[in-house]
Design a protein around this motif. Structure first.
Motif, short mmCIF file in Angstrom:
data_model
loop_
_atom_site.label_atom_id
_atom_site.label_comp_id
_atom_site.label_asym_id
_atom_site.label_seq_id
_atom_site.Cartn_x
_atom_site.Cartn_y
_atom_site.Cartn_z
N TYR A 85 -31.69 -69.41 22.40
CA TYR A 85 -32.41 -68.15 22.33
C TYR A 85 -33.81 -68.29 22.92
CZ TYR A 85 -34.14 -63.69 20.71
OH TYR A 85 -34.65 -62.42 20.67
N LEU A 89 -34.18 -65.80 25.87
CA LEU A 89 -34.52 -64.45 25.40
C LEU A 89 -35.87 -64.33 24.71
CD1 LEU A 89 -31.00 -63.74 23.89
CD2 LEU A 89 -31.84 -62.99 26.11
N PHE A 92 -38.36 -61.17 25.26
CA PHE A 92 -37.97 -59.79 24.99
C PHE A 92 -38.36 -59.40 23.57
CE2 PHE A 92 -34.99 -61.33 28.21
CZ PHE A 92 -35.23 -60.39 29.21
N LEU A 97 -32.29 -57.11 20.18
CA LEU A 97 -31.78 -58.27 20.91
C LEU A 97 -31.35 -59.38 19.94
CD1 LEU A 97 -31.22 -59.09 23.78
CD2 LEU A 97 -33.42 -60.20 23.83
N TYR A 101 -27.73 -60.88 19.66
CA TYR A 101 -27.52 -62.32 19.75
C TYR A 101 -26.61 -62.79 18.61
CZ TYR A 101 -28.60 -67.27 20.40
OH TYR A 101 -28.50 -68.62 20.63
#
Length: 165
Positions: A85, A89, A92, A97, A101
């Protein structure tokens, strides 16, 4: 001046990598324990011990020692998920999100990795309570990982911007 605090009196903050490690470890241990509690109270038919089935032999894996080792293994695998993660990511914002995930991890475990774990029935054979409980656990796990890592990334990013000016 005498009233100003000395910076050497304060501990040095952890690095972002250390925060990701501890977030993943705590997330895996905490949500793995909640998964066991959900199994104990019959909200799900899947116990954390299924992680040991492909690799461990003997009846001990279904007893308390197997449960403890399984939760620890979930914590270690969670560290990997937290770093994934973090790498992909972390920039973001928002909670959506993290929820996505968690759903993605659920789909990977229950659709792709399902044949590895004989203790997990095929996806379409799982009961409604099991599906709802495990999806919710994965979603709040993903939310925890995502929001914690994103928050720390934003704090570190703002601190870097302030020190650059």
């Amino acid at each position: 001046m005498a009233n100003e605090p000395n910076k050497s009196n304060y501990p040095k903050p952890m690095s972002f990598t250390a925060i990701v490690f501890w977030t993943g470890l705590f997330g895996g241990l905490f949500w793995g324990t909640l998964g066991f509690i959900a199994y104990y109270f019959n909200f799900t038919e899947i116990r954390p011990n299924v992680i040991l089935e492909p690799w461990a032999l003997g009846k001990w894996k279904n007893e308390w020692l197997g449960t403890v080792i399984s939760i620890i293994l979930l914590g270690l695998f969670s560290v990997g998920a937290a770093f994934v993660y973090s790498l992909a990511l972390k920039k973001f914002n928002g909670v959506w999100l993290g929820l996505a995930y968690g759903i993605g991890l659920f789909l990977i475990v229950y659709l792709i990795l399902n044949p590895i774990f004989p203790g997990i029935k095929p996806f379409l054979s799982l009961g409604r309570d099991t599906l709802i409980t495990t999806i919710c656990l994965y979603m709040v796990y993903g939310l925890f990982i995502g929001y914690s890592i994103n928050y720390e990334y934003e704090i570190n990013h703002m601190a870097e911007n302030e020190s650059a000016t």
